[in-house]
Design a protein around this motif. Structure first.
Motif, short mmCIF file in Angstrom:
data_model
loop_
_atom_site.label_atom_id
_atom_site.label_comp_id
_atom_site.label_asym_id
_atom_site.label_seq_id
_atom_site.Cartn_x
_atom_site.Cartn_y
_atom_site.Cartn_z
N ASN A 1 0.02 7.83 -8.60
CA ASN A 1 -0.55 7.28 -9.83
C ASN A 1 0.52 7.06 -10.89
O ASN A 1 0.46 6.09 -11.65
CB ASN A 1 -1.67 8.18 -10.34
CG ASN A 1 -2.89 8.11 -9.45
OD1 ASN A 1 -3.16 7.11 -8.81
ND2 ASN A 1 -3.65 9.20 -9.40
N LYS B 1 2.30 3.86 -10.06
CA LYS B 1 1.45 2.72 -10.38
C LYS B 1 1.46 2.41 -11.88
O LYS B 1 1.46 1.26 -12.28
CB LYS B 1 0.01 3.00 -9.95
CG LYS B 1 -0.21 2.91 -8.47
CD LYS B 1 -1.68 3.19 -8.17
CE LYS B 1 -2.05 2.89 -6.75
NZ LYS B 1 -3.49 3.11 -6.51
N LYS C 1 0.82 -1.20 0.00
CA LYS C 1 0.00 0.00 0.00
C LYS C 1 0.86 1.25 0.00
O LYS C 1 2.03 1.23 0.34
CB LYS C 1 -0.95 0.03 1.19
CG LYS C 1 -0.30 0.31 2.52
CD LYS C 1 -1.37 0.42 3.59
CE LYS C 1 -0.77 0.65 4.96
NZ LYS C 1 -1.82 0.74 5.99
N LEU D 1 5.75 3.79 0.02
CA LEU D 1 5.20 2.55 -0.52
C LEU D 1 5.67 1.42 0.38
O LEU D 1 6.87 1.26 0.63
CB LEU D 1 5.69 2.33 -1.95
CG LEU D 1 5.34 0.98 -2.60
CD1 LEU D 1 3.84 0.74 -2.62
CD2 LEU D 1 5.91 0.93 -4.01
#
Length: 60
Positions: free
Chosen positions: A45, A48, A5, A20
């Protein structure tokens, strides 16, 4: 919330950053400082989206 997460934190100088965490609860990445929370979310983002394509460069 499970692991891995991202966590968003605010520093003492009122800037935002994220960590992270891996499945073993260890921090595996810490971001740069962002002026805004939305900038920090954009950074998450980006990781990711782009990290799965990241290459490894061994400079040892």
């Amino acid at each position: 919330m499970g692991y891995p997460k991202f966590t968003i934190k605010k520093s003492e100088n009122d800037k935002y950053y994220f960590n992270l965490y891996a499945k073993n609860y260890e921090v595996i990445a810490t971001s740069q400082m962002y002026k805004t929370k939305s900038g920090c979310i954009n950074g998450i983002n980006s990781v990711k989206i782009n990290a799965p394509e990241a290459e490894i460069e061994d400079m040892s």
